[in-house]
Design a protein around this motif. Structure first.
Motif, PDB file in Angstrom:
ATOM      1  N   SER A   3       0.848  -1.196   0.000  1.00 49.25           N
ATOM      2  CA  SER A   3       0.000   0.000   0.000  1.00 49.25           C
ATOM      3  C   SER A   3       0.883   1.245   0.000  1.00 49.25           C
ATOM      4  O   SER A   3       2.061   1.197   0.332  1.00 49.25           O
ATOM      5  CB  SER A   3      -0.964  -0.018   1.172  1.00 49.25           C
ATOM      6  N   PRO A   5       2.040   5.279   0.838  1.00 50.74           N
ATOM      7  CA  PRO A   5       1.962   6.254   1.928  1.00 50.74           C
ATOM      8  C   PRO A   5       0.756   7.160   1.704  1.00 50.74           C
ATOM      9  O   PRO A   5       0.331   7.376   0.564  1.00 50.74           O
ATOM     10  CB  PRO A   5       3.252   7.063   1.776  1.00 50.74           C
ATOM     11  N   ILE A   6       0.231   7.697   2.765  1.00 46.58           N
ATOM     12  CA  ILE A   6      -0.904   8.624   2.694  1.00 46.58           C
ATOM     13  C   ILE A   6      -0.367  10.032   2.928  1.00 46.58           C
ATOM     14  O   ILE A   6       0.178  10.319   3.999  1.00 46.58           O
ATOM     15  CB  ILE A   6      -1.946   8.264   3.775  1.00 46.58           C
ATOM     16  N   ASN A   7      -0.490  10.871   1.897  1.00 47.81           N
ATOM     17  CA  ASN A   7       0.018  12.241   2.012  1.00 47.81           C
ATOM     18  C   ASN A   7      -1.115  13.153   2.497  1.00 47.81           C
ATOM     19  O   ASN A   7      -2.127  13.322   1.812  1.00 47.81           O
ATOM     20  CB  ASN A   7       0.553  12.694   0.655  1.00 47.81           C
ATOM     21  N   LEU A   8      -0.935  13.739   3.671  1.00 47.04           N
ATOM     22  CA  LEU A   8      -2.035  14.492   4.286  1.00 47.04           C
ATOM     23  C   LEU A   8      -2.431  15.710   3.454  1.00 47.04           C
ATOM     24  O   LEU A   8      -3.612  15.994   3.282  1.00 47.04           O
ATOM     25  CB  LEU A   8      -1.655  14.913   5.709  1.00 47.04           C
ATOM     26  N   LYS A   9      -1.434  16.445   2.924  1.00 43.35           N
ATOM     27  CA  LYS A   9      -1.763  17.631   2.114  1.00 43.35           C
ATOM     28  C   LYS A   9      -2.529  17.248   0.849  1.00 43.35           C
ATOM     29  O   LYS A   9      -3.475  17.926   0.455  1.00 43.35           O
ATOM     30  CB  LYS A   9      -0.497  18.400   1.722  1.00 43.35           C
ATOM     31  N   ILE A  24      -9.143   8.621   5.983  1.00 45.91           N
ATOM     32  CA  ILE A  24      -7.959   8.385   5.145  1.00 45.91           C
ATOM     33  C   ILE A  24      -7.259   7.070   5.478  1.00 45.91           C
ATOM     34  O   ILE A  24      -6.456   6.588   4.689  1.00 45.91           O
ATOM     35  CB  ILE A  24      -6.938   9.536   5.243  1.00 45.91           C
ATOM     36  N   ALA A  25      -7.542   6.493   6.631  1.00 49.05           N
ATOM     37  CA  ALA A  25      -6.835   5.263   6.999  1.00 49.05           C
ATOM     38  C   ALA A  25      -7.574   4.548   8.116  1.00 49.05           C
ATOM     39  O   ALA A  25      -8.315   5.173   8.893  1.00 49.05           O
ATOM     40  CB  ALA A  25      -5.414   5.589   7.464  1.00 49.05           C
ATOM     41  N   PHE A  32      -8.646   7.111  10.973  1.00 45.63           N
ATOM     42  CA  PHE A  32      -7.954   8.394  10.910  1.00 45.63           C
ATOM     43  C   PHE A  32      -8.713   9.223   9.882  1.00 45.63           C
ATOM     44  O   PHE A  32      -8.942   8.757   8.765  1.00 45.63           O
ATOM     45  CB  PHE A  32      -6.491   8.208  10.480  1.00 45.63           C
ATOM     46  N   LEU A  54      -5.810  16.676  16.150  1.00 50.68           N
ATOM     47  CA  LEU A  54      -4.441  17.115  15.875  1.00 50.68           C
ATOM     48  C   LEU A  54      -4.515  18.204  14.810  1.00 50.68           C
ATOM     49  O   LEU A  54      -5.000  17.963  13.695  1.00 50.68           O
ATOM     50  CB  LEU A  54      -3.587  15.954  15.368  1.00 50.68           C
ATOM     51  N   GLY A  74       0.406  21.693  14.948  1.00 53.32           N
ATOM     52  CA  GLY A  74       1.409  20.912  15.677  1.00 53.32           C
ATOM     53  C   GLY A  74       0.996  20.585  17.102  1.00 53.32           C
ATOM     54  O   GLY A  74       1.793  20.051  17.864  1.00 53.32           O
ATOM     55  N   GLU A  75      -0.249  20.903  17.437  1.00 53.16           N
ATOM     56  CA  GLU A  75      -0.736  20.587  18.786  1.00 53.16           C
ATOM     57  C   GLU A  75      -1.912  19.623  18.704  1.00 53.16           C
ATOM     58  O   GLU A  75      -2.724  19.671  17.786  1.00 53.16           O
ATOM     59  CB  GLU A  75      -1.158  21.857  19.526  1.00 53.16           C
ATOM     60  N   MET A  76      -1.982  18.755  19.699  1.00 51.53           N
ATOM     61  CA  MET A  76      -3.096  17.810  19.751  1.00 51.53           C
ATOM     62  C   MET A  76      -3.804  17.905  21.084  1.00 51.53           C
ATOM     63  O   MET A  76      -3.255  18.385  22.079  1.00 51.53           O
ATOM     64  CB  MET A  76      -2.646  16.377  19.452  1.00 51.53           C
ATOM     65  N   MET A  96      -6.508  16.513  11.867  1.00 45.70           N
ATOM     66  CA  MET A  96      -6.675  15.067  11.794  1.00 45.70           C
ATOM     67  C   MET A  96      -7.425  14.628  13.046  1.00 45.70           C
ATOM     68  O   MET A  96      -7.134  15.110  14.152  1.00 45.70           O
ATOM     69  CB  MET A  96      -5.323  14.348  11.710  1.00 45.70           C
ATOM     70  N   VAL A  98      -8.778  11.150  15.250  1.00 42.73           N
ATOM     71  CA  VAL A  98      -8.626   9.702  15.416  1.00 42.73           C
ATOM     72  C   VAL A  98      -9.713   9.236  16.369  1.00 42.73           C
ATOM     73  O   VAL A  98      -9.841   9.778  17.482  1.00 42.73           O
ATOM     74  CB  VAL A  98      -7.246   9.318  15.978  1.00 42.73           C
TER      75      VAL A  98
END
Lengths: 121, 121
Positions: A3, A5-9, A24-25, A32, A54, A74-76, A96, A98
């Motif tokens: 499979s 990679p999943i590119n977030l952008k 996405i996953a 996710f 996130l 950059g914070e979750m 993102m 989860v």
């Protein structure tokens, strides 16, 4: 077949609507998701699960009954199960999420903001 | 008391060792961990769980028996349960891992690279 990679952008470029998480996953029984916030969401809670936020781009706030959590890129933050919360963002914010597969965006507060809960991109 | 947002860069600044995941958050029975890769890890698998890799900075490769997956910052990959894999990174790479609490970094391949599996930062 391996499979990819999943590119977030790349995935974020595929939709523009707000408050409508896209999967996405899958990891075990968890999804996710990517979502774009803008404006105010509704107060709700998820009685059966914690929920992870996130921030990937921009900033957002999560209102809780006891106060407000401000989140930058950059914070979750994890909203514990059963805790009422209301996400909001003045400018568009990309995040993102989860959470267990099947988790509905509006939790226990069904309404016009309730999104289809099984949309993959 | 409201818990605080978790800043990934701040957390990453708190440790320097490679291949030793640190827990930053718990969601239900899952841990979110930060880890720094540099060099080559060992072949292993996790018979009981999928494993999520999200690259935060730098790039890494995950070798699988059928080939190699290259991951850049902003990309994620899920190694399915039971699939043998070997992470590696030429230059230091920072990642977030998501997996069930108690998952050991070397999976079914116990050895000198096996890290303490319950270290929070």
């Amino acid at each position: 077949m391996i499979s990819q990679p999943i590119n977030l952008k790349e995935k974020l470029s595929l939709f523009s609507e707000h408050w409508s998480p896209k999967i996405i996953a899958r990891m075990n029984d968890y999804h996710f998701k990517l979502v774009k916030f803008k404006g105010e969401f509704v107060w709700h809670s998820h009685p059966e699960t914690d929920e992870v936020f996130l921030v990937l781009k921009g900033s957002a706030e999560i209102l809780l009954r006891e106060g407000k959590v401000s989140l930058a890129a950059g914070e979750m933050f994890i909203v514990p199960r059963g805790v009422a919360h209301k996400p909001q963002a003045t400018r568009e914010c990309h995040l993102m999420l989860v959470e267990p597969a099947g988790t509905v965006n509006t939790g226990d507060t069904d309404g016009e903001r309730t999104a289809e809960d099984n949309v993959w991109i």
